[in-house]
Design a protein around this motif. Structure first.
Motif, PDB file in Angstrom:
ATOM      1  N   SER A  18       0.854  -1.183   0.000  1.00  0.00           N
ATOM      2  CA  SER A  18       0.000   0.000   0.000  1.00  0.00           C
ATOM      3  C   SER A  18       0.887   1.230   0.000  1.00  0.00           C
ATOM      4  O   SER A  18       2.104   1.140   0.203  1.00  0.00           O
ATOM      5  CB  SER A  18      -0.900   0.003   1.237  1.00  0.00           C
ATOM      6  OG  SER A  18      -0.106   0.193   2.406  1.00  0.00           O
ATOM      7  N   GLN A  19       0.304   2.395  -0.202  1.00  0.00           N
ATOM      8  CA  GLN A  19       1.098   3.624  -0.160  1.00  0.00           C
ATOM      9  C   GLN A  19       1.698   3.828   1.231  1.00  0.00           C
ATOM     10  O   GLN A  19       2.834   4.290   1.361  1.00  0.00           O
ATOM     11  CB  GLN A  19       0.236   4.816  -0.568  1.00  0.00           C
ATOM     12  CG  GLN A  19      -0.144   4.784  -2.042  1.00  0.00           C
ATOM     13  CD  GLN A  19      -1.070   5.917  -2.435  1.00  0.00           C
ATOM     14  OE1 GLN A  19      -1.864   6.408  -1.625  1.00  0.00           O
ATOM     15  NE2 GLN A  19      -1.000   6.333  -3.690  1.00  0.00           N
ATOM     16  N   ASP A  20       0.955   3.482   2.273  1.00  0.00           N
ATOM     17  CA  ASP A  20       1.496   3.559   3.634  1.00  0.00           C
ATOM     18  C   ASP A  20       2.668   2.602   3.823  1.00  0.00           C
ATOM     19  O   ASP A  20       3.707   2.969   4.378  1.00  0.00           O
ATOM     20  CB  ASP A  20       0.406   3.226   4.660  1.00  0.00           C
ATOM     21  CG  ASP A  20      -0.396   4.445   5.088  1.00  0.00           C
ATOM     22  OD1 ASP A  20       0.189   5.547   5.139  1.00  0.00           O
ATOM     23  OD2 ASP A  20      -1.592   4.301   5.370  1.00  0.00           O
ATOM     24  N   ASP A  21       2.500   1.363   3.367  1.00  0.00           N
ATOM     25  CA  ASP A  21       3.565   0.365   3.502  1.00  0.00           C
ATOM     26  C   ASP A  21       4.811   0.795   2.734  1.00  0.00           C
ATOM     27  O   ASP A  21       5.944   0.616   3.197  1.00  0.00           O
ATOM     28  CB  ASP A  21       3.091  -0.993   2.978  1.00  0.00           C
ATOM     29  CG  ASP A  21       2.015  -1.616   3.842  1.00  0.00           C
ATOM     30  OD1 ASP A  21       1.940  -1.269   5.039  1.00  0.00           O
ATOM     31  OD2 ASP A  21       1.250  -2.451   3.323  1.00  0.00           O
ATOM     32  N   PHE A  22       4.592   1.350   1.539  1.00  0.00           N
ATOM     33  CA  PHE A  22       5.706   1.795   0.706  1.00  0.00           C
ATOM     34  C   PHE A  22       6.473   2.915   1.406  1.00  0.00           C
ATOM     35  O   PHE A  22       7.704   2.923   1.431  1.00  0.00           O
ATOM     36  CB  PHE A  22       5.162   2.273  -0.643  1.00  0.00           C
ATOM     37  CG  PHE A  22       6.212   2.472  -1.702  1.00  0.00           C
ATOM     38  CD1 PHE A  22       7.006   1.416  -2.123  1.00  0.00           C
ATOM     39  CD2 PHE A  22       6.396   3.717  -2.292  1.00  0.00           C
ATOM     40  CE1 PHE A  22       7.968   1.597  -3.116  1.00  0.00           C
ATOM     41  CE2 PHE A  22       7.353   3.908  -3.278  1.00  0.00           C
ATOM     42  CZ  PHE A  22       8.134   2.846  -3.693  1.00  0.00           C
ATOM     43  N   ALA A  23       5.744   3.856   1.991  1.00  0.00           N
ATOM     44  CA  ALA A  23       6.382   4.958   2.712  1.00  0.00           C
ATOM     45  C   ALA A  23       7.194   4.433   3.895  1.00  0.00           C
ATOM     46  O   ALA A  23       8.312   4.889   4.158  1.00  0.00           O
ATOM     47  CB  ALA A  23       5.330   5.954   3.189  1.00  0.00           C
ATOM     48  N   ARG A  24       6.642   3.457   4.617  1.00  0.00           N
ATOM     49  CA  ARG A  24       7.376   2.876   5.746  1.00  0.00           C
ATOM     50  C   ARG A  24       8.639   2.161   5.280  1.00  0.00           C
ATOM     51  O   ARG A  24       9.683   2.212   5.947  1.00  0.00           O
ATOM     52  CB  ARG A  24       6.468   1.921   6.529  1.00  0.00           C
ATOM     53  CG  ARG A  24       5.476   2.641   7.443  1.00  0.00           C
ATOM     54  CD  ARG A  24       4.813   1.671   8.402  1.00  0.00           C
ATOM     55  NE  ARG A  24       3.852   0.820   7.718  1.00  0.00           N
ATOM     56  CZ  ARG A  24       2.568   1.104   7.605  1.00  0.00           C
ATOM     57  NH1 ARG A  24       2.078   2.234   8.094  1.00  0.00           N
ATOM     58  NH2 ARG A  24       1.743   0.268   6.986  1.00  0.00           N
ATOM     59  N   ALA A  25       8.564   1.494   4.123  1.00  0.00           N
ATOM     60  CA  ALA A  25       9.749   0.830   3.574  1.00  0.00           C
ATOM     61  C   ALA A  25      10.827   1.850   3.213  1.00  0.00           C
ATOM     62  O   ALA A  25      12.024   1.607   3.416  1.00  0.00           O
ATOM     63  CB  ALA A  25       9.366   0.006   2.350  1.00  0.00           C
TER      64      ALA A  25
END
Length: 247
Positions: A18-25
């Motif tokens: 997700s966009q949130d997961d991508f940002a956290r990565a």
């Protein structure tokens, strides 16, 4: 109105993030590299919508680490010399889809002491369930930031996907590996991981060493692994050429 960055969106969705997961990565990649960043969902949305033409260098480096792709293949605007535009200096503009990206100027791995480019990865392992030894081969893209190497397999080069995160200390390369096996293959999509250490030959065109990892019976296995240099370019045309099973 800015055109959406379809290339970045496609890469993110292919990674099933997700966009949130991508940002956290991206945040995690920056932390590991000692370059903290403030990536968040809103920033990813701005990139994908085309509102921001290209990321600042600290984000560009994190994007390359997370995706395993050169920044020029992530749908961002490029300058005439092939470098991504810094959004601190003239930022919001039109984002090009991957098919329209400018081709970056190839870099010589030998001339600049860089290991960037396309390499052939080959390792050997013994399958206890089949009682035979096998070799796994992938064409991989190597990106370098300082003493860190990010290695990702090209999706069309094998049914499994491979990633390595390495550090370089002179002629010694050390790090970790992860392989996601073919869901339709013998190992039914199982995920394997372990450590690896390689020595770089003086020519800079071959790295050879050993991998270590756990087997299904929780025994520690090991075997040879080598990377052989193929091409210093990471342009879309070059990656397309190598996005096929090794001969």
């Amino acid at each position: 109105m800015a055109a959406p960055n379809l290339a970045l969106r496609a890469v993110r969705t292919r990674m099933r993030l997700s966009q949130d997961d991508f940002a956290r990565a991206l945040q995690a990649a920056g932390h590991r590299a000692g370059e903290p960043n403030d990536a968040n969902k809103r920033l990813v949305q701005r990139w994908e919508s085309g509102m921001t033409a290209a990321p600042r260098p600290v984000y560009a480096r994190a994007l390359e680490v997370v995706t395993g792709l050169p920044i020029t293949l992530l749908g961002f605007a490029t300058s005439p010399d092939g470098d991504a535009v810094d959004d601190q200096h003239g930022g919001d503009g039109v984002t090009s889809p991957m098919s329209d990206l400018a081709t970056p100027t190839p870099r010589s791995a030998a001339a600049h002491g860089s290991h960037e480019g396309v390499w052939l990865s080959r390792y050997q392992y013994h399958s206890s369930s089949r009682g035979e030894s096998f070799a796994g081969q992938h064409f991989v893209v190597v990106l370098q930031h300082g003493d860190r190497l990010t290695v990702r397999s090209l999706p069309g080069s094998a049914a499994s996907s491979l990633s390595l995160d390495l550090s370089v200390d002179g002629a010694v390369v050390t790090g970790t590996w992860v392989e996601q096996t073919d869901p339709a293959g013998h190992y039914r999509g199982a995920r394997y991981h372990g450590a690896i250490q390689l020595l770089v030959e003086p020519t800079g065109r071959r790295m050879a060493g050993k991998w270590v990892g756990f087997g299904k019976d929780m025994d520690v296995n090991t075997g040879p692994w080598e990377l052989t240099f193929q091409d210093a370019s990471t342009s879309k045309a070059t990656l397309d050429r190598y996005n096929t099973p090794p001969g």
